[in-house]
Enzyme design. Structure first.
Site, short mmCIF file in Angstrom:
data_model
loop_
_atom_site.label_atom_id
_atom_site.label_comp_id
_atom_site.label_asym_id
_atom_site.label_seq_id
_atom_site.Cartn_x
_atom_site.Cartn_y
_atom_site.Cartn_z
N HIS A 180 0.43 -1.95 5.79
CA HIS A 180 0.57 -3.22 5.07
C HIS A 180 -0.06 -4.42 5.78
O HIS A 180 0.50 -5.51 5.81
CB HIS A 180 2.05 -3.50 4.81
CG HIS A 180 2.68 -2.60 3.81
ND1 HIS A 180 1.97 -1.95 2.83
CD2 HIS A 180 3.99 -2.24 3.62
CE1 HIS A 180 2.79 -1.22 2.08
NE2 HIS A 180 4.02 -1.38 2.54
N HIS A 213 4.99 -6.45 -3.29
CA HIS A 213 6.00 -5.52 -2.78
C HIS A 213 7.42 -5.97 -3.14
O HIS A 213 8.34 -5.88 -2.33
CB HIS A 213 5.86 -5.38 -1.26
CG HIS A 213 6.30 -4.06 -0.72
ND1 HIS A 213 7.61 -3.65 -0.70
CD2 HIS A 213 5.59 -3.05 -0.16
CE1 HIS A 213 7.69 -2.46 -0.13
NE2 HIS A 213 6.48 -2.07 0.20
N GLU A 258 4.20 -0.73 -6.94
CA GLU A 258 3.09 -1.34 -6.22
C GLU A 258 1.76 -0.86 -6.80
O GLU A 258 1.30 0.25 -6.49
CB GLU A 258 3.17 -0.98 -4.74
CG GLU A 258 4.49 -1.34 -4.09
CD GLU A 258 4.67 -0.62 -2.76
OE1 GLU A 258 3.84 -0.83 -1.85
OE2 GLU A 258 5.64 0.16 -2.64
#
Length: 344
Positions: free
Chosen positions: A107, A177, A308
């Site tokens: 991420h 997210h 996502e």
């Protein structure tokens, strides 16, 4: 009609003001977004009896987002999901990234886009967030200029419009997210949720949640969600009891396509996701363990879910995956829509 207002939410670790923007429409839907990390902190949605509840997991103040957040509600970049070995080769050069997920990068790194203050502008009924990621930030090449536009429509659609340009070739894979629970963020239970994802195949993972490169059909597996599936019937069975954390390959079409629908029959609430992205990562929060969130609620495993929309994880190491390299002179574009509704 939709409207946007602004309030002070808190301060960053170095004392800069963090604003929260409140997007509302005439249907009783309210969505609150920070300029820190582009974080969606609250989603207030009425049920089939007209009772409004917050269906978004998060924290009451900045302290939680600064010190213990598992990416609650945030924009993710430069690269969503995992990059194996926290490194990649591009145009003959090897780039090393922070290994923040075992030996892998996750991420965007230690300080990804979820942990920076974006420049916010209100344009009528739209919220524009802009961030310039420096050349070399978190190990990635090129100065990347990113804009994300949030728009709440009269039809209960939250539209996210992403764009990015770069000064050097660089990987880009952006997503949101947000952790949802349609029964209310405090319920800590997904059993009565019903999921549909049109993915015909999925990315096979190794023991470290890294793609092997194989793309396997969902037919005959617990990952076949092409017809509605009650989560309570599968959560304790799929992925050895860890629930879902899988990238589903959406049908290849031009423009926006249906990516997922999840509904909660007891409340009537539902979310539909539409996207231009080729993948849908469905995550049911296997790593959510005793995290103290809003109103003192302690969030637990399977306490929420994420939809996502993104490119495939670790695409940099698999030539058969869709390309995630943005080059100088090109523009990264992505559109994702979360449509909220209530079935009466």
């Amino acid at each position: 009609m939709s409207s946007i207002s602004q309030e002070l939410f808190g301060k960053t670790a170095n004392g800069r003001d963090v604003s929260r923007f409140i997007l509302s429409n005439n249907n009783g839907l309210t969505i609150k977004i920070l300029d820190y990390g582009g974080i969606i902190t609250d989603i207030l949605l009425p049920d089939n009896n007209g009772k409004s509840n917050d269906i978004c997991l998060g924290f009451d103040d900045m302290e939680g987002y600064l010190t213990r957040s598992p990416y609650f509600g945030a924009l993710i970049g430069r690269y969503a999901n995992r990059i194996a070995g926290a490194s990649f080769e591009l145009d003959g050069k090897t780039y090393k990234l922070a290994a923040n997920n075992g030996p892998n990068a996750l991420h965007g790194g230690i300080v990804g886009f979820d942990k920076v203050l974006w420049t916010a502008t209100i344009d009528n009924d739209k919220l524009l967030l802009k961030y310039i990621s420096a050349d070399g930030e978190e190990g990635y090449p090129g100065e990347l200029t990113v804009t994300v536009i949030y728009e709440l429509t009269a039809d209960n659609e939250l539209k996210l419009d992403y764009k990015a340009t770069t000064t050097k070739a660089t990987p880009v894979n952006l997503t949101n997210h947000t952790y949802f629970n349609l029964a209310g963020h405090e319920s800590n239970n997904l059993n009565d949720h019903v999921i549909t994802i049109p993915g015909h195949s999925y990315t096979v993972l190794d023991e470290n949640t890294i793609p092997t490169g194989e793309i396997r059909p969902v037919d005959g597996t617990l990952l076949d969600l092409r017809q509605p599936v009650r989560l309570g019937d599968v959560l304790e069975k799929v992925n050895n009891g860890l629930g879902f954390d899988n990238n589903f390959h959406l049908p290849s079409v031009e423009g926006m396509q249906f990516g997922a629908r999840i509904e909660h029959p007891p409340s009537g609430r539902y979310i539909e996701c539409y996207t231009t992205e080729p993948g849908m990562q469905f995550y049911t929060c296997k790593n959510l363990k005793d995290t103290k969130g809003k109103n003192g609620v302690v969030y637990k495993r399977f306490g929420g879910f994420c939809l996502e929309a993104q490119h495939y994880p670790d695409s940099l190491h698999h030539a058969n995956f869709p390309n995630t390299i943005l080059r100088e002179g090109d523009t990264y574009k992505q559109k994702t829509v979360y449509k909220f509704g209530v079935k009466m």
